[in-house]
Scaffold this active site. Structure first.
Site, PDB file in Angstrom:
ATOM      1  N   ASP A  62      -1.729   2.832   6.014  1.00  0.00           N
ATOM      2  CA  ASP A  62      -0.442   3.153   6.629  1.00  0.00           C
ATOM      3  C   ASP A  62      -0.025   2.061   7.610  1.00  0.00           C
ATOM      4  O   ASP A  62       1.159   1.726   7.712  1.00  0.00           O
ATOM      5  CB  ASP A  62      -0.499   4.506   7.330  1.00  0.00           C
ATOM      6  CG  ASP A  62      -0.635   5.664   6.349  1.00  0.00           C
ATOM      7  OD1 ASP A  62      -0.197   5.517   5.185  1.00  0.00           O
ATOM      8  OD2 ASP A  62      -1.174   6.712   6.737  1.00  0.00           O
ATOM      9  N   GLY A  67      -7.785  -3.639   0.125  1.00  0.00           N
ATOM     10  CA  GLY A  67      -8.640  -3.390   1.284  1.00  0.00           C
ATOM     11  C   GLY A  67      -8.963  -4.677   2.017  1.00  0.00           C
ATOM     12  O   GLY A  67      -8.089  -5.506   2.251  1.00  0.00           O
ATOM     13  N   GLY A  85      -7.687  -8.289   0.816  1.00  0.00           N
ATOM     14  CA  GLY A  85      -6.317  -8.769   0.911  1.00  0.00           C
ATOM     15  C   GLY A  85      -5.370  -7.958   0.056  1.00  0.00           C
ATOM     16  O   GLY A  85      -5.539  -6.756  -0.131  1.00  0.00           O
ATOM     17  N   ALA A 132      -5.623   2.460   8.038  1.00  0.00           N
ATOM     18  CA  ALA A 132      -5.464   1.047   7.690  1.00  0.00           C
ATOM     19  C   ALA A 132      -4.323   0.828   6.692  1.00  0.00           C
ATOM     20  O   ALA A 132      -3.493  -0.067   6.870  1.00  0.00           O
ATOM     21  CB  ALA A 132      -6.771   0.482   7.138  1.00  0.00           C
ATOM     22  N   ARG A 170      -4.032  11.025  -4.296  1.00  0.00           N
ATOM     23  CA  ARG A 170      -5.096  11.872  -3.791  1.00  0.00           C
ATOM     24  C   ARG A 170      -5.292  12.996  -4.790  1.00  0.00           C
ATOM     25  O   ARG A 170      -4.389  13.822  -4.979  1.00  0.00           O
ATOM     26  CB  ARG A 170      -4.748  12.442  -2.407  1.00  0.00           C
ATOM     27  CG  ARG A 170      -4.577  11.391  -1.315  1.00  0.00           C
ATOM     28  CD  ARG A 170      -5.882  10.638  -1.056  1.00  0.00           C
ATOM     29  NE  ARG A 170      -5.724   9.560  -0.106  1.00  0.00           N
ATOM     30  CZ  ARG A 170      -5.567   8.284  -0.437  1.00  0.00           C
ATOM     31  NH1 ARG A 170      -5.496   7.921  -1.698  1.00  0.00           N
ATOM     32  NH2 ARG A 170      -5.458   7.356   0.491  1.00  0.00           N
TER      33      ARG A 170
END
Length: 170
Positions: free
Chosen positions: A121, A90, A93, A119, A30
């Site tokens: 985590d 994502g 897969g 999603a 991040r």
């Protein structure tokens, strides 16, 4: 995280590695959490040198390292001698990289995405649970995809226990 805290964390991790414990690292880059990209690359790279199982997301690898292909990401993790690497893609897969082999584990498409919060985590939690219960990397990815696919069909990152798929089914 301050330099002092980061250094303390790395020293603690090194002490655990000396005890032959396995290190699992979800990179989860991040930009707002670092001074700049150079600092982030340095810190992440130093942690990769101690990592046994990495769980990067390809979008983050593109953003931080400028990767244009999965093979670039895979090669970097191999160069850092990360034994196993699950590159999350994502909705497409995950690419399981182990022993210089790669296998794409596709997701099952969901009919309606409500909220993608949590999603990654959720994937990590189910993946690690299945893996620690003795499942292989591919089987653990399938469990991760199943839980992440369930979570994104609900609002918020936390869903009712009754809605969660069983790890024994994945």
């Amino acid at each position: 995280m301050s330099d002092t805290v980061a250094d303390t964390f790395v020293r603690g991790l090194a002490a655990l590695k000396e005890k032959h414990l396995k290190v699992v690292f979800d990179i989860n880059y991040r930009p707002r959490g670092c001074k700049d990209e150079a600092e982030a690359r340095h810190r992440i790279t130093s942690l990769l040198l101690m990592t046994d199982l990495a769980l990067p997301t390809f979008d983050d690898e593109q953003l931080l390292f400028g990767d244009t292909s999965l093979s670039q990401t895979q090669a970097r993790y191999e160069a850092y001698v990360v034994k196993d690497c699950i590159i999350k893609l994502g909705g497409e897969g995950a690419l399981v990289c182990s022993d210089q082999h790669a296998h794409l584990v596709a997701t099952e498409k969901v009919s309606r995405v409500v909220d993608s919060t949590g999603a990654g985590d959720s994937f990590n939690g189910a993946f690690l649970a299945k893996y620690l219960l003795g499942g292989g990397l591919i089987e653990a990815c399938q469990a991760g995809h199943q839980l992440a696919g369930t979570v994104i069909q609900h609002r918020g990152a936390i869903i009712a226990a009754s809605e969660m798929p069983s790890l024994l089914d994945a």
